[in-house]
Design a protein around this motif. Structure first.
Motif, PDB file in Angstrom:
ATOM      1  N   MET A 222       0.840  -1.195   0.000  1.00 35.34           N
ATOM      2  CA  MET A 222       0.000   0.000   0.000  1.00 35.34           C
ATOM      3  C   MET A 222       0.873   1.242   0.000  1.00 35.34           C
ATOM      4  O   MET A 222       2.049   1.219   0.407  1.00 35.34           O
ATOM      5  N   THR A 223       0.308   2.335  -0.442  1.00 32.37           N
ATOM      6  CA  THR A 223       0.940   3.647  -0.344  1.00 32.37           C
ATOM      7  C   THR A 223      -0.101   4.617   0.201  1.00 32.37           C
ATOM      8  O   THR A 223      -1.308   4.391   0.088  1.00 32.37           O
ATOM      9  N   GLY A 224       0.390   5.691   0.802  1.00 28.32           N
ATOM     10  CA  GLY A 224      -0.538   6.660   1.356  1.00 28.32           C
ATOM     11  C   GLY A 224       0.034   8.049   1.374  1.00 28.32           C
ATOM     12  O   GLY A 224       1.251   8.252   1.193  1.00 28.32           O
ATOM     13  N   ARG A 225      -0.841   9.030   1.587  1.00 29.34           N
ATOM     14  CA  ARG A 225      -0.442  10.426   1.726  1.00 29.34           C
ATOM     15  C   ARG A 225      -1.092  10.987   2.981  1.00 29.34           C
ATOM     16  O   ARG A 225      -2.292  10.821   3.206  1.00 29.34           O
ATOM     17  N   THR A 226      -0.290  11.651   3.788  1.00 31.67           N
ATOM     18  CA  THR A 226      -0.779  12.280   5.000  1.00 31.67           C
ATOM     19  C   THR A 226      -0.429  13.756   4.969  1.00 31.67           C
ATOM     20  O   THR A 226       0.716  14.120   4.653  1.00 31.67           O
ATOM     21  N   GLN A 227      -1.404  14.598   5.284  1.00 35.80           N
ATOM     22  CA  GLN A 227      -1.147  16.034   5.282  1.00 35.80           C
ATOM     23  C   GLN A 227      -0.690  16.470   6.673  1.00 35.80           C
ATOM     24  O   GLN A 227      -1.371  16.241   7.677  1.00 35.80           O
ATOM     25  N   LEU A 228       0.488  17.085   6.741  1.00 34.43           N
ATOM     26  CA  LEU A 228       1.035  17.557   8.003  1.00 34.43           C
ATOM     27  C   LEU A 228       0.402  18.885   8.397  1.00 34.43           C
ATOM     28  O   LEU A 228      -0.279  19.544   7.596  1.00 34.43           O
ATOM     29  N   GLU A 229       0.630  19.286   9.660  1.00 36.35           N
ATOM     30  CA  GLU A 229       0.067  20.546  10.140  1.00 36.35           C
ATOM     31  C   GLU A 229       0.568  21.730   9.330  1.00 36.35           C
ATOM     32  O   GLU A 229      -0.119  22.737   9.176  1.00 36.35           O
ATOM     33  N   SER A 230       1.761  21.606   8.791  1.00 35.37           N
ATOM     34  CA  SER A 230       2.334  22.686   7.985  1.00 35.37           C
ATOM     35  C   SER A 230       1.662  22.818   6.626  1.00 35.37           C
ATOM     36  O   SER A 230       1.869  23.798   5.911  1.00 35.37           O
ATOM     37  N   GLY A 231       0.862  21.798   6.283  1.00 40.07           N
ATOM     38  CA  GLY A 231       0.215  21.788   4.976  1.00 40.07           C
ATOM     39  C   GLY A 231       0.931  20.921   3.975  1.00 40.07           C
ATOM     40  O   GLY A 231       0.387  20.601   2.912  1.00 40.07           O
TER      41      GLY A 231
END
Length: 304
Positions: A222-231
């Motif tokens: 699997m692969t994923g993308r997570t948005q950090l607090e910095s954007g």
């Protein structure tokens, strides 16, 4: 004279008893027509001057309408849908503006009357918003019970825009009708689960898994993308696997059918997984993933 009166009284009593054994002459003008679906019913003439307890399911421990006092009188019209074991499913009127559908014991039928067996389905589903269950879908739609969002039910049949379901409330079994639009079918077959989950999923609600998008591949990666607090978006990869979940473990609040394991580096996370199926135009199934992260009411929904 006394002898004559006694004989006359005895004759009247015999006549009264004989009439009581005759089917009632019923005004059925208010009996509703049954909408197209898997359930159908026919008018049946019962022995007059009788009343029978009515239950929402074929079980004397199931819930009853009218605050557990529901009864049917054979002096009014009664439609019979069919039999299930020692029970028959009937519809009758309480008033001109209120009917009820429920079960009475099969021995209430006159000896010379037979009815077909109910041909019920057994399809698991969930309600995807809070909904009232009614035992009178065709007239008053009076609530028999209420089901919160994500409640598991079994779909037994259909009647027009209504689906006949079985569920439990506080451990008590009941049956009734909900709008078909409130239901999503749940996937219970592991082979369909593995087919359904493959693809790219976007977060729709919740944040349990800390990802805005996940792509599951057939080879278990699997692969994923997570948005950090910095954007800024962080990309990551790992593996996934699915097993059946034993609800006796009481780990996830919504009694998930499956357990999803995600491995990313040295981190291994487990989530309760429910996959909902909804038919779309052209009979193509559309799926949603409902992922629970614990025993408290908190989950996320991912859609294709």
């Amino acid at each position: 004279m006394k002898k004559f009166l006694a004989s006359l009284f005895a004759l009247m009593m015999m006549l009264s008893a004989a009439l009581a054994d005759e089917p009632a002459m019923i005004d059925a003008t208010n009996a509703p027509s049954i909408p197209v679906g898997t359930l159908s019913a026919s008018l049946v003439s019962f022995t007059s001057n009788q009343t029978y307890a009515v239950y929402s399911a074929p079980d004397s421990k199931s819930s009853r309408g009218a605050k557990n006092r529901a009864r049917v009188s054979t002096n009014g019209w009664i439609q019979v849908f069919g039999s299930e074991g020692d029970w028959i499913l009937v519809q009758y009127d309480i008033t001109d503006t209120h009917n009820r559908i429920g079960y009475i014991y099969k021995n209430a039928l006159p000896a010379d009357v037979t009815v077909p067996e109910l041909n019920l389905t057994n399809v698991p589903a969930i309600v995807h918003y809070d909904v009232e269950v009614t035992d009178d879908p065709l007239v008053s739609r009076t609530a028999l019970s209420k089901l919160p969002e994500n409640t598991k039910v079994i779909c037994l049949g259909s009647m027009g825009e209504w689906t006949y379901i079985e569920a439990e409330e506080n451990g008590v079994r009941f049956r009734g009708f909900v709008p078909t639009a409130c239901l999503y079918a749940t996937v219970t077959d592991m082979s369909e689960v593995n087919r359904a989950i493959v693809g790219s999923w976007k977060l729709y609600a919740g944040s349990s898994i800390n990802a805005s998008r996940i792509t599951f591949r057939e080879d278990g990666t699997m692969t994923g993308r997570t948005q950090l607090e910095s954007g800024r978006e962080l990309e990551w990869s790992g593996t996934w696997s699915i097993d059946f979940y034993d609800t006796k473990r009481d780990r996830y609040w919504n009694e998930s059918e499956f357990e999803l394991t995600l491995a990313r580096g040295n981190s291994v996370e487990q989530y309760g997984l429910r996959i909902c199926r909804q038919a779309t135009e052209g009979s193509k199934a559309q799926y949603s993933l409902i992922i629970s992260d614990g025993a408290k009411i908190s989950d996320m929904v991912m859609c294709e």
